[in-house]
Design a protein around this motif. Sequence first.
Motif, PDB file in Angstrom:
ATOM      1  N   ILE A 114       0.757  -1.228   0.273  1.00 48.18           N
ATOM      2  CA  ILE A 114      -0.256   0.077  -0.112  1.00 48.18           C
ATOM      3  C   ILE A 114       0.917   1.196  -0.145  1.00 48.18           C
ATOM      4  O   ILE A 114       1.583   1.697   0.530  1.00 48.18           O
ATOM      5  N   GLY A 115       0.734   1.814  -0.984  1.00 47.14           N
ATOM      6  CA  GLY A 115       1.542   2.979  -1.245  1.00 47.14           C
ATOM      7  C   GLY A 115       2.776   3.349  -1.679  1.00 47.14           C
ATOM      8  O   GLY A 115       3.318   1.679  -2.157  1.00 47.14           O
ATOM      9  N   ARG A 116       3.360   4.103  -1.575  1.00 51.08           N
ATOM     10  CA  ARG A 116       5.250   4.293  -2.376  1.00 51.08           C
ATOM     11  C   ARG A 116       5.834   3.022  -3.073  1.00 51.08           C
ATOM     12  O   ARG A 116       6.549   2.525  -3.948  1.00 51.08           O
ATOM     13  N   HIS A 117       4.323   3.665  -4.739  1.00 51.83           N
ATOM     14  CA  HIS A 117       4.372   3.780  -5.964  1.00 51.83           C
ATOM     15  C   HIS A 117       5.154   4.383  -6.555  1.00 51.83           C
ATOM     16  O   HIS A 117       4.740   4.445  -8.183  1.00 51.83           O
ATOM     17  N   GLY A 118       5.578   5.747  -6.128  1.00 48.57           N
ATOM     18  CA  GLY A 118       5.144   6.768  -6.676  1.00 48.57           C
ATOM     19  C   GLY A 118       7.097   6.896  -7.854  1.00 48.57           C
ATOM     20  O   GLY A 118       6.354   7.342  -8.804  1.00 48.57           O
ATOM     21  N   LEU A 119       7.687   6.536  -7.037  1.00 46.22           N
ATOM     22  CA  LEU A 119       8.508   6.895  -8.457  1.00 46.22           C
ATOM     23  C   LEU A 119       8.587   5.355  -9.604  1.00 46.22           C
ATOM     24  O   LEU A 119       8.430   6.010 -10.341  1.00 46.22           O
ATOM     25  N   GLU A 120       7.624   3.941  -9.528  1.00 45.14           N
ATOM     26  CA  GLU A 120       6.961   3.395  -9.941  1.00 45.14           C
ATOM     27  C   GLU A 120       6.239   3.994 -11.273  1.00 45.14           C
ATOM     28  O   GLU A 120       6.713   4.196 -12.562  1.00 45.14           O
ATOM     29  N   ILE A 121       5.568   4.664 -10.987  1.00 39.96           N
ATOM     30  CA  ILE A 121       4.149   5.475 -11.837  1.00 39.96           C
ATOM     31  C   ILE A 121       4.816   6.881 -12.633  1.00 39.96           C
ATOM     32  O   ILE A 121       4.789   7.198 -13.917  1.00 39.96           O
ATOM     33  N   VAL A 122       6.430   7.250 -11.892  1.00 42.41           N
ATOM     34  CA  VAL A 122       6.895   8.156 -12.889  1.00 42.41           C
ATOM     35  C   VAL A 122       7.830   7.632 -13.415  1.00 42.41           C
ATOM     36  O   VAL A 122       7.656   8.270 -14.749  1.00 42.41           O
ATOM     37  N   MET A 123       8.598   6.134 -13.578  1.00 42.12           N
ATOM     38  CA  MET A 123       9.387   5.581 -14.398  1.00 42.12           C
ATOM     39  C   MET A 123       8.254   4.657 -15.859  1.00 42.12           C
ATOM     40  O   MET A 123       9.117   5.084 -16.963  1.00 42.12           O
ATOM     41  N   ALA A 124       7.088   5.043 -14.866  1.00 41.05           N
ATOM     42  CA  ALA A 124       6.435   4.198 -16.582  1.00 41.05           C
ATOM     43  C   ALA A 124       5.653   5.462 -16.816  1.00 41.05           C
ATOM     44  O   ALA A 124       5.316   4.561 -18.901  1.00 41.05           O
ATOM     45  N   VAL A 125       5.389   6.957 -16.828  1.00 42.43           N
ATOM     46  CA  VAL A 125       5.019   7.518 -17.605  1.00 42.43           C
ATOM     47  C   VAL A 125       5.406   8.280 -18.398  1.00 42.43           C
ATOM     48  O   VAL A 125       5.238   9.498 -19.375  1.00 42.43           O
ATOM     49  N   CYS A 126       6.865   8.389 -17.911  1.00 40.19           N
ATOM     50  CA  CYS A 126       8.201   9.258 -18.155  1.00 40.19           C
ATOM     51  C   CYS A 126       8.966   8.657 -19.575  1.00 40.19           C
ATOM     52  O   CYS A 126       9.182   7.463 -20.038  1.00 40.19           O
ATOM     53  N   GLN A 127       9.737   9.973 -21.076  1.00 38.28           N
ATOM     54  CA  GLN A 127      10.287   9.670 -21.668  1.00 38.28           C
ATOM     55  C   GLN A 127      11.683   8.856 -20.788  1.00 38.28           C
ATOM     56  O   GLN A 127      12.147   7.798 -21.387  1.00 38.28           O
ATOM     57  N   SER A 128      12.010   9.564 -19.201  1.00 38.71           N
ATOM     58  CA  SER A 128      13.558   9.487 -18.510  1.00 38.71           C
ATOM     59  C   SER A 128      12.837  10.106 -17.588  1.00 38.71           C
ATOM     60  O   SER A 128      12.686  11.020 -17.009  1.00 38.71           O
ATOM     61  N   PHE A 129      13.729   9.470 -16.648  1.00 35.64           N
ATOM     62  CA  PHE A 129      13.844   9.578 -15.560  1.00 35.64           C
ATOM     63  C   PHE A 129      15.636   9.774 -15.052  1.00 35.64           C
ATOM     64  O   PHE A 129      16.195   8.270 -15.174  1.00 35.64           O
ATOM     65  N   GLU A 130      15.649  10.165 -14.254  1.00 34.79           N
ATOM     66  CA  GLU A 130      17.031  10.771 -13.480  1.00 34.79           C
ATOM     67  C   GLU A 130      17.461  10.881 -12.247  1.00 34.79           C
ATOM     68  O   GLU A 130      16.143  11.554 -12.274  1.00 34.79           O
TER      69      GLU A 130
END
Length: 157
Positions: free
Chosen positions: A111-127
Amino acid sequence: MDGAARIGDRLRDERVRVSAQYEGFPGDIARGRELARGFLARVRAAREARVSDRAVEVVQLVVSELLTNACKYAPGPSTVDLELAEDRVEVTVWDSEPVLPVPGTPDPDRIGRHGLEIVMAVCQSFEVHRETVGKRMRAAVGLADDPRTTATLDRTA
């Protein structure tokens, strides 16, 4: 807003960017989303840029997730920078916590703590880059309808 607040053709030749600082107060996340909405509305109007409704929603989501993490895990202030870069918006969030985030392993029961996974799934890149003080997270979101989900985590110490 900085110089990007100017209207009309002058925006075409200048960097289109906006920044805001937050202190972790109630309402900061909503203010971050509003910053993103206003920025993209200005880009649509002044630059006559093609900005899909999906891009507006995704940029707001990314700002919300990254700013939530900054407010939740980092003591002190944080900043959000939004910048138009060719066919994408670069969302950068700085916070004072030097610990680099790690995406969680898939767990449907968590429950919770999925924010980074979500960001990585919807973005072209993440660093993520460690700074002298804290860290800087940067995500790129395409302006057109392009549901690419090829973001990879580039962690730089």
